[in-house]
Each structure stands twice: as C-alpha cells, then as structure tokens.
Design a protein around this motif. Structure first.
Motif, mmCIF file in Angstrom:
data_model
loop_
_atom_site.group_PDB
_atom_site.id
_atom_site.type_symbol
_atom_site.label_atom_id
_atom_site.label_comp_id
_atom_site.label_asym_id
_atom_site.label_seq_id
_atom_site.Cartn_x
_atom_site.Cartn_y
_atom_site.Cartn_z
ATOM 1 N N VAL A 106 84.181 57.588 79.811
ATOM 2 C CA VAL A 106 85.646 57.624 79.850
ATOM 3 C C VAL A 106 86.153 58.145 78.513
ATOM 4 C CG1 VAL A 106 87.767 56.283 80.149
ATOM 5 C CG2 VAL A 106 85.715 55.685 81.458
ATOM 6 N N HIS A 152 94.277 51.219 73.530
ATOM 7 C CA HIS A 152 92.856 51.601 73.568
ATOM 8 C C HIS A 152 92.029 50.680 72.678
ATOM 9 C CE1 HIS A 152 94.003 54.966 75.884
ATOM 10 N NE2 HIS A 152 94.241 55.835 74.915
ATOM 11 N N LEU A 170 81.936 56.020 76.005
ATOM 12 C CA LEU A 170 83.333 56.031 75.563
ATOM 13 C C LEU A 170 83.540 57.104 74.510
ATOM 14 C CD1 LEU A 170 84.695 52.391 74.949
ATOM 15 C CD2 LEU A 170 85.481 54.069 76.636
ATOM 16 N N GLU A 461 93.815 48.306 81.214
ATOM 17 C CA GLU A 461 92.825 49.257 80.718
ATOM 18 C C GLU A 461 91.485 48.564 80.469
ATOM 19 O OE1 GLU A 461 92.292 51.938 76.753
ATOM 20 O OE2 GLU A 461 94.047 52.360 77.988
ATOM 21 N N LEU A 465 87.904 49.652 82.255
ATOM 22 C CA LEU A 465 86.685 49.975 81.514
ATOM 23 C C LEU A 465 85.536 49.040 81.895
ATOM 24 C CD1 LEU A 465 88.151 50.625 77.944
ATOM 25 C CD2 LEU A 465 87.582 52.314 79.706
ATOM 26 N N ASP A 469 81.931 49.942 83.644
ATOM 27 C CA ASP A 469 80.679 49.588 82.968
ATOM 28 C C ASP A 469 79.683 48.969 83.943
ATOM 29 O OD1 ASP A 469 78.972 49.158 80.685
ATOM 30 O OD2 ASP A 469 79.488 47.021 80.851
#
Length: 474
Positions: A106, A152, A170, A461, A465, A469
C-alpha cells in the motif's frame, strides 16, 4: 484481479484485531494530536514568495515521525526537478518497507506544504499557533493536509502495536508542493518508481460528507490556472484629462472577465462541458450554512447544486494586480494582471479546456485590448473505479470505524496529480479519502480539524492496513 481477497485460516479473527486497533488508536491519540500541533507550527508554505526553509524544516519533521514508527527500511528526503525545468521542486519524504509472505503493498500519500495564511486579522486565532476550541483544532494545515500526514503516521503506529512485525508492504510519499500544483510530482514518480509501486494507493487529501458520515471521493474536477495580462496604453495618463476618450486597462479587464459568465453566473465559455454525474440531494440551506452565503445573496448556476460543484465547470478570478484603494490616484491604468482559476468537469482534458477559455477571452477583449497569457498550469480531472477489491475493503473499514457506511462523493476541487499516478501505476487501485468535513474551511482563514472525525478516519485507515496484512496479494 479478484473481486475479494480470501482470509487466511490462521489469521487473528477480525473482531479481535478491530477492537485492539480501536484501543491502540484511542490510547495513542493524545500523542498524535501533539505531533500534529508541532507540524502545524511550521509555516511550510510552498509558494515562491515564502521562505523555503520552512518547507525543508517540515520535511525533516515528517521524516523524523516516520522513522520513529520503527517499521521502515529507509526514510529519505528527496527533491526532483520540476516539469520542463532545471529548477528543483520542494522536498518530499519517501519511506519504504517491502512486502513479505506474499502480502500486498500500500502506498500512502499526503502533503506537508500548506496554503498561505492570508491576513492575520481574518483569523480568530494565529494561523500557525494551533489552538483547540471545543472539538476542533484550528490552524493553517491543521486539516489540509498535515492531518492527512498524521492519519498515516497514527495508523502505522497502531498497526505496529497490534500486529507487531507485520508483513504488509508499505510506502509513504509525503509531498512538499501540492499547494503549488505538484510541479515535480511526475519526475518524483519516475525517479522512485520501484519504491512507490503498490497494489493500492491511499490519497489522504479529501473530505467527508459530515462529522458523522465518512466518504470515499469518486470524482474530482480538473484544473486550469493562468495569469492574464490586459494592456491598453503605453503609459498611465490623467483620468480627468483623457477619461472618456481612451480605454484604460481596468475597463477592458472588467468587460473581458464579465464575458466568462452568463446572467445566472454559470460559465458561458463555448467548448467547456459538464459530466452529467448523478448527485444526492443537497438543499440551498445547507449550501448557505457551509459557505457563509450572505442573506439576500443568491447562489449561481443552474441545476442541482451538487451537480454544479461536482459535475460542471467553474471559473474564478482569484487575484488582481492593480493599485489598492489606499493608493488609488486619478489615473488611467495602462495594464492590469489577473489570476484566473478554472475547474474542469470530469471527462474533459484540461488542455482542451484551457484552449477554449483562451479562445473565448481573445474573442471578447474589447477596444482591441492586448491579452497576454502567462504561467499556465493544468491538471486532469479524475473518476474513481469503484468496482475493485480495495474500495470494498475501504468501505468495510470505514463502516466499522465510523459506525455508519460511507457515501460516495464528488469534490469540486482538484487533485491533478492523481492522473499521473494512474499513468505511472495503471494496475494500482486508487482510494481518495480524507480527514476534512464541511466546516474545515481548507484554504480559508480559520481552517480547522474536527478531532472526532480525525480519530475515526485514522482508525479506518488502520483497519484497512491491518486487514490487508492478513490477506494475500491480489
């Protein structure tokens, strides 16, 4: 590509990880806000008239935050050449860790530069002194887009805390000149293509429907901006002695610019077209509340209000170089310069739109006034493909974080570099999200961030993520 990604049998149950991430985000939120306030204090305006040392300072601060997460193999600051120029762009931050065990990668994007603050007297609090008032944090960049940066950072911190040494790939790209049309963006992508290549790209630079409802941005207008100089005289003259016989540049400018709109305020330039997007209901009362439209002042344009904003072109004069009232004299001005900013409906190339506007102005210049076009910037519109797996994963993560499902919205503003991302990474799925709400006032005095919206956006977010994963690369 597959439409859905299968969950691995040995994964931790989603509900357990969801609650653990929720707890991690909540526990780390005071630190996240403290880090955000430190970023907001740096006046990182990327425009040429401002000190570039502040943008460099901001880049260093962002790089340090990313290093502090402890998850990246490398965190670097780079400057690349601007497009068609030998001038270096502003510093950007690039962090990278490769995927392992067949997991996807990502790319997280935000920008650390900000708009100029404008006049201090227009702010209720100092623009670069972040100030919390109720549930909002005020300051230039508090929402656009240093909160995107910290969304982030905060999501990565929560993921690392809950998942440990995770396998997800990432990359983080924090740009330093988005507010100045991303002039080195394309060269940056090409110079660092290997580190930036990803299966999904999150662009955290948009907004939400309201403080209770998340949104995925699926349509963005393109942009055309340029300086227009209007000349009618070789030198200034006494307005009393010659007024009424020769046209001054201000008269020519007013006449020329007025031709851009019809009596309803809708754009009147042949060759500019709309996109015909379907839009949800949006009442005039909401428009008035969100924009501060004064009583007795009517909206402009025709058709559904959101169609005018998301799906139709718009033209604005954003600046005029001319004597201010305090210094006005009885003079016929020989030259006037204005900055014109146009928003272009999705589906129309920006270069085509610029050609139409230029031809219109040349055809409507009165009295033989001379027009010169300078400093032209263009950016493409964008429509998101909502059929892919990444959009579905985002919808689910937002629904869990906010407690309500997201809506799909268009945005009247522009993020021109997204078209460059599509060109460079055609197989990546692009997600446009954000931390703003209708009261954030990005680009305006008293810009602010709703802290509740910010925390929910950060959690969404982190969930996205964490769930990737636990899934194989599509």
């Amino acid at each position: 590509m597959t439409d859905a990604l299968p969950v691995q049998p040995d994964d931790q149950p989603a509900i357990d990880r969801t609650e653990a991430l929720r707890a991690a985000v909540e526990a780390g939120f005071p630190t996240t806000i403290a880090d955000l306030t430190r970023l907001v204090r740096i006046p990182s305006v990327s425009w040429p008239a401002f000190d570039p040392a502040h943008v460099a300072e901001s880049a260093e601060a962002v790089a340090e935050l990313l290093r502090g997460t402890g998850v990246f193999e490398r965190v670097e600051i780079h400057r690349e050449l601007e497009k068609d120029s030998d001038q270096l762009g502003q510093p950007a931050v690039l962090a990278h860790r490769p995927a392992r065990a067949g997991r996807p990668t990502v790319l997280l994007y935000a920008h650390h530069d900000v708009q100029p603050p404008g006049k201090d007297e227009d702010w209720d609090t100092p623009p670069f002194e972040p100030t919390q008032r109720g549930d909002r944090l005020h300051g230039r960049g508090a929402a656009d887009d240093k909160a995107g940066v910290m969304a982030h950072v905060g999501a990565i911190r929560a993921l690392a805390e809950v998942a440990g040494d995770f396998d997800l790939g990432l990359s983080v790209f924090i740009e330093g000149e988005e507010e100045r049309t991303s002039r080195s963006f394309g060269n940056f992508l090409r110079a660092h293509r290997e580190s930036l290549a990803a299966d999904a790209i999150i662009v955290a630079d948009s907004g939400n429907w309201d403080v209770s409802t998340p949104a995925i941005t699926v349509a963005l207008r393109g942009a055309v901006a340029f300086n227009l100089r209007i000349d009618t005289l070789a030198h200034a003259s006494h307005s009393g002695m010659f007024g009424g016989a020769v046209p001054d540049a201000m008269l020519a400018a007013i006449r020329t610019l007025d031709s851009l709109w019809d009596a309803d305020g809708a754009v009147a330039v042949d060759g500019l077209r709309g996109a015909g997007l379907e839009v949800p209901a949006y009442e005039e009362s909401q428009l008035r509340a969100e924009t501060g439209l004064l009583e007795g002042v009517s909206p402009i344009g025709r058709g559904e209000i959101l169609s005018r904003i998301w799906s139709e072109p718009a033209i604005t004069v954003t600046g005029i170089d001319a004597p201010d009232v305090a210094n006005a004299s009885n003079t016929l001005l020989p030259s006037v310069r204005v900055r014109i900013s146009a928003r272009i409906a999705p589906g129309q190339p920006a270069e085509e739109a610029y050609a139409a506007i230029k031809a219109h102005l040349e055809a409507h210049a009165p009295f033989g006034a001379r027009l010169t076009f300078e400093d032209v910037d263009t950016g493409q519109a964008f429509l998101v493909d909502t059929s892919g797996w990444a959009v579905e994963e985002t919808r689910a993560a937002m629904a869990d974080a906010w407690g309500v499902p997201p809506v799909e919205i268009g945005v009247g503003g522009s993020i021109p570099f997204i078209a460059e991302l599509v060109d460079e990474f055609p197989d990546a799925q692009i997600l446009v999200t954000g931390v703003e709400d209708p009261d954030s006032k990005a680009h305006s005095p008293n810009e602010s961030l709703h802290l509740g919206v910010f925390q929910k956006a950060l959690l969404a977010e982190a969930l996205f993520l964490a769930r990737l994963d636990a899934k194989p690369r599509p």
